[in-house]
Design a protein around this motif. Structure first.
Motif, PDB file in Angstrom:
ATOM      1  N   TYR A 129       2.454   3.864  36.856  1.00 46.64           N
ATOM      2  CA  TYR A 129       3.874   3.543  36.728  1.00 46.64           C
ATOM      3  C   TYR A 129       4.549   4.433  35.682  1.00 46.64           C
ATOM      4  O   TYR A 129       5.637   4.983  35.908  1.00 46.64           O
ATOM      5  CB  TYR A 129       4.039   2.074  36.346  1.00 46.64           C
ATOM      6  CG  TYR A 129       5.474   1.590  36.297  1.00 46.64           C
ATOM      7  CD1 TYR A 129       6.103   1.100  37.430  1.00 46.64           C
ATOM      8  CD2 TYR A 129       6.192   1.624  35.100  1.00 46.64           C
ATOM      9  CE1 TYR A 129       7.413   0.653  37.385  1.00 46.64           C
ATOM     10  CE2 TYR A 129       7.507   1.175  35.039  1.00 46.64           C
ATOM     11  CZ  TYR A 129       8.113   0.692  36.193  1.00 46.64           C
ATOM     12  OH  TYR A 129       9.415   0.261  36.144  1.00 46.64           O
ATOM     13  N   THR A 133       7.912   9.618  38.237  1.00 49.63           N
ATOM     14  CA  THR A 133       9.334   9.801  38.013  1.00 49.63           C
ATOM     15  C   THR A 133      10.084   8.630  38.650  1.00 49.63           C
ATOM     16  O   THR A 133       9.576   7.995  39.575  1.00 49.63           O
ATOM     17  CB  THR A 133       9.818  11.113  38.644  1.00 49.63           C
ATOM     18  OG1 THR A 133       9.457  11.125  40.031  1.00 49.63           O
ATOM     19  CG2 THR A 133       9.202  12.316  37.964  1.00 49.63           C
ATOM     20  N   PRO A 134      11.291   8.296  38.183  1.00 51.00           N
ATOM     21  CA  PRO A 134      12.058   7.218  38.815  1.00 51.00           C
ATOM     22  C   PRO A 134      12.226   7.487  40.313  1.00 51.00           C
ATOM     23  O   PRO A 134      12.577   8.595  40.719  1.00 51.00           O
ATOM     24  CB  PRO A 134      13.392   7.274  38.072  1.00 51.00           C
ATOM     25  CG  PRO A 134      13.046   7.835  36.736  1.00 51.00           C
ATOM     26  CD  PRO A 134      11.971   8.839  36.992  1.00 51.00           C
ATOM     27  N   LYS A 242       8.536   2.922  42.141  1.00 48.01           N
ATOM     28  CA  LYS A 242       9.100   2.774  40.812  1.00 48.01           C
ATOM     29  C   LYS A 242      10.617   2.824  40.949  1.00 48.01           C
ATOM     30  O   LYS A 242      11.155   3.801  41.472  1.00 48.01           O
ATOM     31  CB  LYS A 242       8.619   3.893  39.890  1.00 48.01           C
ATOM     32  CG  LYS A 242       9.151   3.790  38.464  1.00 48.01           C
ATOM     33  CD  LYS A 242       8.513   4.826  37.569  1.00 48.01           C
ATOM     34  CE  LYS A 242       9.014   4.724  36.139  1.00 48.01           C
ATOM     35  NZ  LYS A 242       8.315   5.639  35.222  1.00 48.01           N
ATOM     36  N   VAL A 244      14.534   3.380  40.751  1.00 53.21           N
ATOM     37  CA  VAL A 244      15.377   4.454  40.218  1.00 53.21           C
ATOM     38  C   VAL A 244      16.100   3.915  38.986  1.00 53.21           C
ATOM     39  O   VAL A 244      16.478   2.750  38.919  1.00 53.21           O
ATOM     40  CB  VAL A 244      16.401   4.912  41.273  1.00 53.21           C
ATOM     41  CG1 VAL A 244      17.351   5.962  40.683  1.00 53.21           C
ATOM     42  CG2 VAL A 244      15.688   5.464  42.492  1.00 53.21           C
ATOM     43  N   GLY A 245      16.270   4.778  37.997  1.00 54.95           N
ATOM     44  CA  GLY A 245      16.960   4.359  36.792  1.00 54.95           C
ATOM     45  C   GLY A 245      16.020   3.973  35.675  1.00 54.95           C
ATOM     46  O   GLY A 245      16.462   3.636  34.580  1.00 54.95           O
ATOM     47  N   VAL A 246      14.690   4.031  35.963  1.00 53.98           N
ATOM     48  CA  VAL A 246      13.701   3.733  34.930  1.00 53.98           C
ATOM     49  C   VAL A 246      13.251   5.038  34.293  1.00 53.98           C
ATOM     50  O   VAL A 246      12.891   5.989  34.986  1.00 53.98           O
ATOM     51  CB  VAL A 246      12.480   3.004  35.524  1.00 53.98           C
ATOM     52  CG1 VAL A 246      11.443   2.749  34.444  1.00 53.98           C
ATOM     53  CG2 VAL A 246      12.925   1.695  36.157  1.00 53.98           C
ATOM     54  N   VAL A 248      11.102   7.934  32.383  1.00 59.65           N
ATOM     55  CA  VAL A 248       9.704   8.350  32.405  1.00 59.65           C
ATOM     56  C   VAL A 248       9.390   9.110  31.124  1.00 59.65           C
ATOM     57  O   VAL A 248      10.193   9.924  30.662  1.00 59.65           O
ATOM     58  CB  VAL A 248       9.408   9.239  33.644  1.00 59.65           C
ATOM     59  CG1 VAL A 248      10.261  10.485  33.640  1.00 59.65           C
ATOM     60  CG2 VAL A 248       7.932   9.611  33.714  1.00 59.65           C
TER      61      VAL A 248
END
Length: 260
Positions: A129, A133-134, A242, A244-246, A248
């Protein structure tokens, strides 16, 4: 590291059991495309002889393959010279920032790493995780319980040109493990050479694995096929996204991959 899938069994697996990787490949490529992953790095955990890595490179992805078998990797490096391969435990290896992680062919079930257990598997989920990448995806499959009836043994054999492999399978429902005793014969020169290996795999429940993935933060989908390729009974595939917007995290050691 070279205790499992030694030279002869690695050759036999590559020669006679390649259908799973090759028939899974089109469906997995579709999953990547559906998630708008058309390029970049894919980390393949338990890459074996590089059959799936070859399909990835044909589709213009960069590949880092990880496997515990040196003999499997010798085949992979010859097959896919423009990919990178690393001998290591898939549960311990460093996973660089990437767009996708795959583990095809029940690799996460195997107990080749003596420290492999449920906690180690969840730790792997966290590391995957963090590396993705998001919008990235983690695609893998597992075996569930119920492969062999309690108290029984399944015996079978497969043969190819100049080789034959015999397999006995037993399931321990208390330990929730499956044991495969593998005897192979491969013709080398004028004679056949025998080799023996015992493989232990831990069996899981798909719902429990999905819950663990969700707890890590993944959006989880399960399936019993890779595209048109149907998996066998008790074989479940996961597509873990994963969101989007998280953010890395990228270590300086991984900048090599970021520049690809």
């Amino acid at each position: 590291m070279n205790k499992w899938y030694k030279e002869d069994l690695a050759f036999i697996h590559d020669d006679g059991f390649r259908d799973f990787a090759l028939k899974s490949a089109p469906g997995i490529l579709e999953i990547l495309a559906e998630n708008k992953i058309h390029d970049g790095l894919v980390v393949d955990l338990g890459c074996g002889s590089g059959l799936w890595a070859q399909e990835l490179t044909k589709a213009d992805y960069h590949v880092l393959g990880v496997d515990i078998s040196e003999d499997m990797l010798n085949i992979a490096r010859t097959r896919v010279p423009n990919a990178e391969f690393r001998i290591d435990s898939l549960f311990k290896t460093n996973i660089p920032p990437c767009n996708a992680v795959t583990s095809i062919g029940e690799c996460l079930n195997y107990l080749f790493d003596p420290n492999s257990d449920r906690q180690t598997l969840v730790q792997l989920f966290h590391r995957v995780y963090n590396a993705l990448t998001p919008g990235g995806v983690f695609i893998f499959d597992i075996l569930e319980k119920g492969q062999v009836a309690q108290g029984t043994t399944i015996k079978g054999f497969t043969q190819g040109k100049d080789w034959v492999v015999l397999v006995e399978k037993e399931e321990d429902q208390e330990q929730i493990t499956l044991t495969r005793r593998i005897t192979s014969f491969r013709k080398v020169g004028e004679h056949y050479r025998r080799s023996d290996e015992v493989h232990h795999v831990r069996l899981y429940e798909a719902t429990a694995i999905a819950n663990e993935l969700s707890g890590v933060g993944f959006q989880v989908e399960t399936t019993h096929s890779y595209g048109q390729f149907l998996l066998s009974k008790g074989h479940v595939a996961f597509i873990a996204r994963k969101p989007v917007g998280v953010a890395v995290k990228m270590s300086s050691k991984a900048l090599h991959w970021a520049k690809i």
